[in-house]
Scaffold this motif. Structure first.
Motif, short mmCIF file in Angstrom:
data_model
loop_
_atom_site.label_atom_id
_atom_site.label_comp_id
_atom_site.label_asym_id
_atom_site.label_seq_id
_atom_site.Cartn_x
_atom_site.Cartn_y
_atom_site.Cartn_z
N GLU A 115 -12.05 -2.98 48.11
CA GLU A 115 -13.29 -3.65 47.76
C GLU A 115 -14.37 -3.10 48.93
O GLU A 115 -15.56 -2.82 48.35
CB GLU A 115 -13.02 -5.00 48.15
CG GLU A 115 -14.47 -6.12 47.86
CD GLU A 115 -14.37 -7.52 48.05
OE1 GLU A 115 -15.19 -8.23 48.47
OE2 GLU A 115 -12.88 -7.78 48.58
N THR A 116 -14.10 -2.77 50.00
CA THR A 116 -15.01 -2.29 51.36
C THR A 116 -15.39 -0.84 50.70
O THR A 116 -16.64 -0.41 50.97
CB THR A 116 -14.30 -2.31 52.39
OG1 THR A 116 -13.68 -3.70 52.71
CG2 THR A 116 -15.04 -1.81 53.72
N LYS A 117 -14.37 -0.13 50.39
CA LYS A 117 -14.93 1.37 49.94
C LYS A 117 -15.86 1.25 48.50
O LYS A 117 -17.02 1.89 48.76
CB LYS A 117 -13.59 1.92 49.32
CG LYS A 117 -12.68 2.27 50.24
CD LYS A 117 -11.22 3.20 49.73
CE LYS A 117 -10.17 3.38 50.85
NZ LYS A 117 -9.09 4.04 50.13
N GLU A 118 -15.82 0.43 47.65
CA GLU A 118 -16.64 0.18 46.63
C GLU A 118 -18.26 -0.26 47.18
O GLU A 118 -18.96 0.25 46.56
CB GLU A 118 -16.07 -0.66 45.73
CG GLU A 118 -14.89 -0.27 44.71
CD GLU A 118 -14.45 -1.20 43.88
OE1 GLU A 118 -14.94 -2.39 43.94
OE2 GLU A 118 -13.38 -0.80 43.30
N LYS A 119 -18.09 -1.18 48.13
CA LYS A 119 -19.35 -1.76 48.77
C LYS A 119 -20.14 -0.39 49.39
O LYS A 119 -21.37 -0.20 49.38
CB LYS A 119 -19.03 -2.87 49.67
CG LYS A 119 -19.06 -4.08 49.09
CD LYS A 119 -18.52 -5.11 50.19
CE LYS A 119 -18.34 -6.45 49.65
NZ LYS A 119 -17.99 -7.54 50.64
N ILE A 120 -19.30 0.41 50.23
CA ILE A 120 -19.81 1.53 50.86
C ILE A 120 -20.48 2.73 50.09
O ILE A 120 -21.39 3.27 50.14
CB ILE A 120 -18.72 2.24 51.75
CG1 ILE A 120 -18.44 1.27 52.83
CG2 ILE A 120 -19.18 3.50 52.38
CD1 ILE A 120 -17.03 1.80 53.74
N ARG A 123 -23.77 1.50 48.50
CA ARG A 123 -24.77 1.47 49.24
C ARG A 123 -25.19 2.99 49.55
O ARG A 123 -26.38 3.18 50.13
CB ARG A 123 -24.23 1.18 50.63
CG ARG A 123 -24.32 -0.37 50.82
CD ARG A 123 -24.30 -0.67 52.45
NE ARG A 123 -23.38 -0.13 53.22
CZ ARG A 123 -22.37 -0.84 53.62
NH1 ARG A 123 -21.96 -2.28 53.07
NH2 ARG A 123 -21.29 -0.35 54.29
N ASN A 124 -24.53 3.97 49.26
CA ASN A 124 -24.91 5.25 49.14
C ASN A 124 -25.29 5.97 47.84
O ASN A 124 -25.19 7.37 47.57
CB ASN A 124 -23.94 6.26 49.89
CG ASN A 124 -23.76 5.60 51.45
OD1 ASN A 124 -24.44 6.02 52.22
ND2 ASN A 124 -22.93 4.91 51.91
N VAL A 125 -25.46 5.33 46.80
CA VAL A 125 -25.58 5.88 45.51
C VAL A 125 -27.24 6.02 45.26
O VAL A 125 -28.21 5.06 45.63
CB VAL A 125 -25.06 5.13 44.52
CG1 VAL A 125 -25.75 5.45 42.91
CG2 VAL A 125 -23.57 4.97 44.57
N GLY A 126 -27.59 7.13 44.78
CA GLY A 126 -29.01 7.51 44.32
C GLY A 126 -29.82 7.40 45.90
O GLY A 126 -29.53 8.04 46.50
N LYS A 127 -31.06 6.86 45.48
CA LYS A 127 -32.03 6.96 46.47
C LYS A 127 -31.40 6.09 47.83
O LYS A 127 -32.20 6.26 48.92
CB LYS A 127 -33.52 5.87 46.04
CG LYS A 127 -33.93 6.71 44.80
CD LYS A 127 -35.44 5.75 44.40
CE LYS A 127 -36.13 6.46 43.13
NZ LYS A 127 -37.12 5.98 42.86
N ASN A 128 -30.55 5.43 47.77
CA ASN A 128 -29.96 4.75 49.07
C ASN A 128 -29.19 5.85 49.84
O ASN A 128 -29.06 5.44 51.11
CB ASN A 128 -29.00 3.65 48.65
CG ASN A 128 -29.57 2.38 48.03
OD1 ASN A 128 -30.63 2.25 48.36
ND2 ASN A 128 -29.06 1.80 47.07
N ASN A 129 -28.87 6.96 49.09
CA ASN A 129 -28.16 8.10 50.15
C ASN A 129 -29.10 8.78 50.87
O ASN A 129 -30.24 9.16 50.55
CB ASN A 129 -27.60 8.88 48.93
CG ASN A 129 -26.67 9.99 49.68
OD1 ASN A 129 -27.15 10.61 50.69
ND2 ASN A 129 -25.51 10.13 49.30
N PRO A 130 -28.90 8.82 52.24
CA PRO A 130 -29.77 9.51 53.07
C PRO A 130 -30.33 10.99 52.72
O PRO A 130 -31.44 11.39 53.33
CB PRO A 130 -29.24 9.38 54.57
CG PRO A 130 -27.67 9.31 53.98
CD PRO A 130 -27.79 8.34 52.74
N MET A 131 -29.22 11.57 51.83
CA MET A 131 -29.68 12.88 51.55
C MET A 131 -30.15 13.09 50.10
O MET A 131 -30.45 14.15 49.69
CB MET A 131 -28.50 13.71 51.64
CG MET A 131 -27.89 13.94 52.76
SD MET A 131 -28.93 14.71 54.10
CE MET A 131 -29.09 16.28 53.17
#
Length: 244
Positions: A115-120, A123-131
């Protein structure tokens, strides 16, 4: 020292005063990572905020033990405080060292719940990803070349690495059905046309480009219509079979 009492005294002092005009930070009296979202917030100076997390960490270690999940969350929180790169932070080298050692010990061998892995991941998909969207000159690695020493270290680190059977199967499955480059640029036949009208047919675009000072990726962009020319090459065509 009673760390919990010292923490409570610090919070009461902040609650019963007018917030300082200098730089301040908001602090959850009851940590969100343990108690969830709540409105119990107090305004602290950067130094007070740092000390508050140091006291919370020590208080929970004493009350619940270092291996308790609640304690680990506070260890992580205090480690994050030590890793902040702001000009207003309060930093103590001794506390930094102790914090880092505790943080490492708390995460070694720890497996995150699915569940934690999926949340992380979310959070980093698409525009939320810092790169996200950082390409070309915008990419932090653009124009950077590894030194020979770094290359040798990377090579040494990878040599002798043994992958488990499960890992090998996953790597194999991830590559099934995928093609390298433009329809495997290393082994197919290609027809190149130059500005002077010359036409050549080659086998292995990757090798030919490397040997003749061209960029294989850029030549590939001509083939799919993204760009029109690369140096003196004006047309690229992949052949379905070797020339007769």
């Amino acid at each position: 020292m009673n760390h919990l009492k010292a923490y409570c005294n610090l919070i009461r002092k902040a609650e019963n005063r007018t917030p300082p005009k200098s730089y301040t930070e908001k602090h959850h009296i009851f940590p969100k990572s343990i108690y969830g979202n709540n409105n119990k917030i107090v305004v602290l100076t950067a130094r007070e905020h740092y000390i508050a997390h140091a006291l919370l960490e020590k208080a929970l270690i004493k009350r619940y033990g270092i291996n308790d999940d609640r304690t680990k969350k506070m260890i992580t929180a205090f480690w994050c405080m030590n890793n902040q790169k702001t000009k207003n932070e309060y930093l103590n080298s001794y506390l930094y060292e102790v914090s880092k050692i505790r943080y490492i010990e708390s995460v070694v061998g720890k497996t995150l719940p699915q569940e934690t892995k999926e949340k992380i991941s979310k959070r980093n998909v698409g525009k939320n990803n810092p790169m996200y969207g950082k390409k070309g000159k915008d990419h932090p690695k653009y124009g950077k070349i590894h030194s020979q020493e770094t290359k040798e270290k990377q090579s040494k680190a990878l040599k002798g690495r043994i992958y488990s059977k499960e890992t090998i199967q996953k790597m194999s499955a991830s590559k099934k059905g995928k093609r390298i480059g433009i329809d495997n640029a290393k082994s197919n036949w290609w027809k190149l046309t130059f500005k002077n009208g010359n036409v050549i047919v080659i086998c292995g675009l990757y090798t030919w480009a490397k040997e003749n000072g061209y960029c294989r990726q850029t030549i590939g962009k001509i083939c799919i219509g993204k760009i029109k020319t690369h140096k003196d090459i004006v047309a690229v065509e992949k052949l379905d079979h070797p020339p007769c």
